[in-house]
Motif scaffolding. Structure first.
Motif, PDB file in Angstrom:
ATOM      1  N   GLU A  32       0.839  -9.610  -2.234  1.00  0.00           N
ATOM      2  CA  GLU A  32       0.490  -8.312  -2.751  1.00  0.00           C
ATOM      3  C   GLU A  32      -0.044  -6.976  -1.326  1.00  0.00           C
ATOM      4  N   SER A  33      -0.028  -8.058  -0.658  1.00  0.00           N
ATOM      5  CA  SER A  33      -0.179  -7.013   0.815  1.00  0.00           C
ATOM      6  C   SER A  33       0.551  -6.405   1.586  1.00  0.00           C
ATOM      7  N   MET A  34       2.321  -7.368   1.166  1.00  0.00           N
ATOM      8  CA  MET A  34       3.453  -6.287   1.569  1.00  0.00           C
ATOM      9  C   MET A  34       3.702  -5.456   0.046  1.00  0.00           C
ATOM     10  N   LEU A  35       3.466  -5.545  -0.558  1.00  0.00           N
ATOM     11  CA  LEU A  35       3.497  -4.866  -1.207  1.00  0.00           C
ATOM     12  C   LEU A  35       2.749  -3.758  -1.796  1.00  0.00           C
ATOM     13  N   THR A  36       1.271  -3.285  -1.092  1.00  0.00           N
ATOM     14  CA  THR A  36       0.499  -2.694  -1.454  1.00  0.00           C
ATOM     15  C   THR A  36       1.094  -1.473   0.789  1.00  0.00           C
ATOM     16  N   GLY A  37       1.701  -2.639   1.518  1.00  0.00           N
ATOM     17  CA  GLY A  37       1.869  -1.661   2.230  1.00  0.00           C
ATOM     18  C   GLY A  37       3.219  -1.243   2.178  1.00  0.00           C
ATOM     19  N   THR A  38       4.250  -1.815   1.439  1.00  0.00           N
ATOM     20  CA  THR A  38       5.939  -1.251   0.808  1.00  0.00           C
ATOM     21  C   THR A  38       6.019  -0.196   0.363  1.00  0.00           C
ATOM     22  N   LYS A  39       4.234  -0.033  -0.893  1.00  0.00           N
ATOM     23  CA  LYS A  39       4.167   1.282  -1.263  1.00  0.00           C
ATOM     24  C   LYS A  39       4.439   2.355  -0.889  1.00  0.00           C
ATOM     25  N   SER A  40       3.137   2.588   0.284  1.00  0.00           N
ATOM     26  CA  SER A  40       2.684   3.604   1.877  1.00  0.00           C
ATOM     27  C   SER A  40       3.729   3.915   2.096  1.00  0.00           C
ATOM     28  N   GLY A  41       4.669   2.287   2.394  1.00  0.00           N
ATOM     29  CA  GLY A  41       5.436   3.042   3.312  1.00  0.00           C
ATOM     30  C   GLY A  41       6.695   4.515   2.433  1.00  0.00           C
ATOM     31  N   LEU A  42       6.992   3.926   1.801  1.00  0.00           N
ATOM     32  CA  LEU A  42       7.819   4.741   0.337  1.00  0.00           C
ATOM     33  C   LEU A  42       6.967   5.545   0.383  1.00  0.00           C
ATOM     34  N   ASP A  43       5.446   6.156   0.249  1.00  0.00           N
ATOM     35  CA  ASP A  43       5.129   7.014  -0.151  1.00  0.00           C
ATOM     36  C   ASP A  43       5.473   8.435   1.310  1.00  0.00           C
TER      37      ASP A  43
END
Length: 130
Positions: free
Chosen positions: A59-70
């Protein structure tokens, strides 16, 4: 000015040359963890705790990934607007955009892995609580 400077040195950046290694490492990570998550059965209390901890990490990796994508997509869009300044800038712009598309694609694969893994773990956690 900083965007133009970045674009002027980017084609010579060692990081751009390492992108295939990064993509390969991400694919290996996804394949390895996908296999583990599919195999793993949290049928003990300790297994349940491990499943919840793994779920929290993903879940934490998903949050970071979404931020990186943005952030990456925002940068891509800013580079997209740099047209017609000069031939050198246009050439660097095309190179940067190509690399950013590959980075976005890799981040999207990570995002997909996270979403699928969270669903699988949620099912496994709820099935063993029943």
């Amino acid at each position: 000015d900083s965007v133009l400077f970045f674009m002027s040195i980017f084609p010579f950046s060692p990081e751009a040359e390492q992108l295939p290694e990064y993509e390969k490492s991400v694919d290996e990570f996804i394949n390895g963890y996908s296999g583990y998550i599919n195999w793993f059965t949290p049928d003990t209390e300790e297994g349940q705790e491990q499943a919840v901890a793994l779920r929290d990490s993903i879940e934490s990796m998903l949050t970071g990934t979404k931020s990186g994508l943005d952030g990456t997509q925002g940068f891509y869009n800013s580079i997209l607007g740099l047209k017609g300044i000069s031939r050198d800038i246009n050439s660097a712009r095309v190179s940067v955009m190509k690399t950013l598309r590959r980075i976005v694609s890799t981040l999207e694969r990570i995002e997909s892995f996270c979403l699928k893994s969270l669903n699988i773990l949620d099912e496994k956690i709820s099935a063993t609580k029943s």
